[in-house]
Design a protein around this motif. Structure first.
Motif, PDB file in Angstrom:
ATOM      1  N   ALA A  64       0.833  -1.208   0.000  1.00 33.64           N
ATOM      2  CA  ALA A  64       0.000   0.000   0.000  1.00 33.64           C
ATOM      3  C   ALA A  64       0.869   1.260   0.000  1.00 33.64           C
ATOM      4  O   ALA A  64       0.585   2.226  -0.716  1.00 33.64           O
ATOM      5  N   ARG A  68       0.887   4.220  -2.829  1.00 35.33           N
ATOM      6  CA  ARG A  68       0.684   5.639  -2.517  1.00 35.33           C
ATOM      7  C   ARG A  68       1.866   6.479  -2.974  1.00 35.33           C
ATOM      8  O   ARG A  68       1.694   7.564  -3.546  1.00 35.33           O
ATOM      9  N   ARG A  69       3.065   5.977  -2.708  1.00 31.08           N
ATOM     10  CA  ARG A  69       4.257   6.740  -3.068  1.00 31.08           C
ATOM     11  C   ARG A  69       4.397   6.873  -4.575  1.00 31.08           C
ATOM     12  O   ARG A  69       4.677   7.957  -5.088  1.00 31.08           O
ATOM     13  N   TYR A  71       2.088   6.689  -6.800  1.00 22.64           N
ATOM     14  CA  TYR A  71       1.021   7.507  -7.371  1.00 22.64           C
ATOM     15  C   TYR A  71       1.355   8.992  -7.276  1.00 22.64           C
ATOM     16  O   TYR A  71       1.112   9.759  -8.200  1.00 22.64           O
ATOM     17  N   SER A  72       1.933   9.380  -6.158  1.00 23.08           N
ATOM     18  CA  SER A  72       2.220  10.804  -5.944  1.00 23.08           C
ATOM     19  C   SER A  72       3.588  11.221  -6.468  1.00 23.08           C
ATOM     20  O   SER A  72       3.794  12.387  -6.806  1.00 23.08           O
ATOM     21  N   ILE A 175      -9.443  11.583  -2.366  1.00 23.26           N
ATOM     22  CA  ILE A 175      -9.992  10.461  -1.619  1.00 23.26           C
ATOM     23  C   ILE A 175     -10.292   9.300  -2.552  1.00 23.26           C
ATOM     24  O   ILE A 175     -10.112   8.132  -2.212  1.00 23.26           O
ATOM     25  N   ALA A 177      -8.718   8.368  -5.244  1.00 26.66           N
ATOM     26  CA  ALA A 177      -7.482   7.653  -5.543  1.00 26.66           C
ATOM     27  C   ALA A 177      -7.049   6.813  -4.355  1.00 26.66           C
ATOM     28  O   ALA A 177      -6.635   5.657  -4.505  1.00 26.66           O
ATOM     29  N   GLN A 178      -7.171   7.367  -3.152  1.00 28.24           N
ATOM     30  CA  GLN A 178      -6.786   6.619  -1.957  1.00 28.24           C
ATOM     31  C   GLN A 178      -7.698   5.416  -1.744  1.00 28.24           C
ATOM     32  O   GLN A 178      -7.250   4.352  -1.300  1.00 28.24           O
ATOM     33  N   GLY A 179      -8.969   5.592  -2.084  1.00 32.26           N
ATOM     34  CA  GLY A 179      -9.890   4.471  -1.977  1.00 32.26           C
ATOM     35  C   GLY A 179      -9.539   3.360  -2.939  1.00 32.26           C
ATOM     36  O   GLY A 179      -9.629   2.172  -2.603  1.00 32.26           O
ATOM     37  N   ILE A 181      -6.528   2.739  -4.113  1.00 33.50           N
ATOM     38  CA  ILE A 181      -5.299   2.116  -3.594  1.00 33.50           C
ATOM     39  C   ILE A 181      -5.650   1.130  -2.482  1.00 33.50           C
ATOM     40  O   ILE A 181      -5.102   0.029  -2.420  1.00 33.50           O
ATOM     41  N   ALA A 182      -6.583   1.513  -1.617  1.00 33.90           N
ATOM     42  CA  ALA A 182      -6.989   0.624  -0.526  1.00 33.90           C
ATOM     43  C   ALA A 182      -7.612  -0.653  -1.068  1.00 33.90           C
ATOM     44  O   ALA A 182      -7.490  -1.726  -0.466  1.00 33.90           O
TER      45      ALA A 182
END
Length: 255
Positions: A64, A68-69, A71-72, A175, A177-179, A181-182
């Motif tokens: 995860a 995240r890393r 993606y950003s 949010i 994108a974070q969803g 990724i989760a």
């Protein structure tokens, strides 16, 4: 007055042939090496079964974190003038080196290596997107790059992650994108567990880790070619017709 959407031309025989080629590419994405790794990973599942829950949590957390890393940060790395161009095989070489370093110390170092490997995979997927004319600075395109990790195979039924296209999806940021990724992280962690299972033997794991990473990055690059090839065609032709032809080509090959 609301402007109506342009009417896209139907598929031509040439386009159908291109879709059939993408279908073949999807079927061949795994390749012989990936099949061997899949078998080896399944045979090594006994080793993974004895891993403490804390280590399993670390594997998923590392995956995860890597998502995240990348993606950003992966897009910033692409656009940085201080970094050398990756070249045709640069990402594969980086993946091999990362896998070798991670496998050198067995499972602990392999877990530490995971975020770096995921970032390299993501950057390679972005490069494929560029080849098809997509801008990796676009948030929606970066989301499509993430979806490559969760797609498995484009022959699966559409579940909102696998084969949905840019043209028919609301843009997602923050949010959203974070969803995603989760959602993708546990799937990807499960897949990468096979890779880690093959890297559990110190020293020998260095050679195995390099080989496994090469197979995985090749696999995801091939899936990216299929995905962004279809996306490009869906911008010029009706999306439903593109996917219908793609699935028909896959069904025909299985007869």
């Amino acid at each position: 007055m609301t402007q109506s959407a342009p009417v896209l031309p139907p598929l031509t025989p040439a386009t159908e042939a291109e879709i059939a080629a993408l279908s073949r590419r999807a079927r061949q994405a795994g390749g012989p090496l990936m099949k061997v790794i899949s078998f080896a990973g399944s045979r090594a599942e006994g080793l993974m079964a004895h891993i403490p829950d804390a280590m399993r949590t670390r594997i998923e957390d590392a995956t995860a974190f890597g998502l995240r890393r990348c993606y950003s940060a992966a897009n910033m790395a692409r656009s940085s003038t201080r970094l050398p161009a990756s070249g045709k095989h640069g990402h594969r070489i980086a993946a091999v080196l990362s896998g070798g370093a991670g496998g050198l110390g067995g499972l602990p170092s392999a877990v530490v290596e995971l975020p770096a490997t995921v970032s390299i995979f993501f950057a390679a997927i972005q490069k494929v997107a560029v080849e098809y004319g997509f801008d990796p600075n676009d948030e929606a395109v970066r989301l499509e790059c993430l979806r490559v990790f969760g797609s498995g195979t484009p022959f699966e039924e559409d579940d909102g992650v696998n084969t949905a296209f840019l043209a028919s999806r609301l843009a997602m940021t923050g949010i959203g994108a974070q969803g995603m990724i989760a959602t993708i992280a546990p799937r990807l962690a499960a897949v990468l567990s096979q890779k880690l299972a093959a890297q559990t033997v110190p020293v020998l794991g260095a050679v195995t880790g390099a080989t496994v990473n090469l197979a995985f990055i090749t696999y995801y690059q091939e899936l990216a070619h299929v995905r962004f090839g279809l996306l490009k065609l869906a911008k010029a032709h009706p999306e439903g017709e593109v996917m219908q032809a793609f699935r028909a080509a896959g069904a025909k090959a299985l007869r």
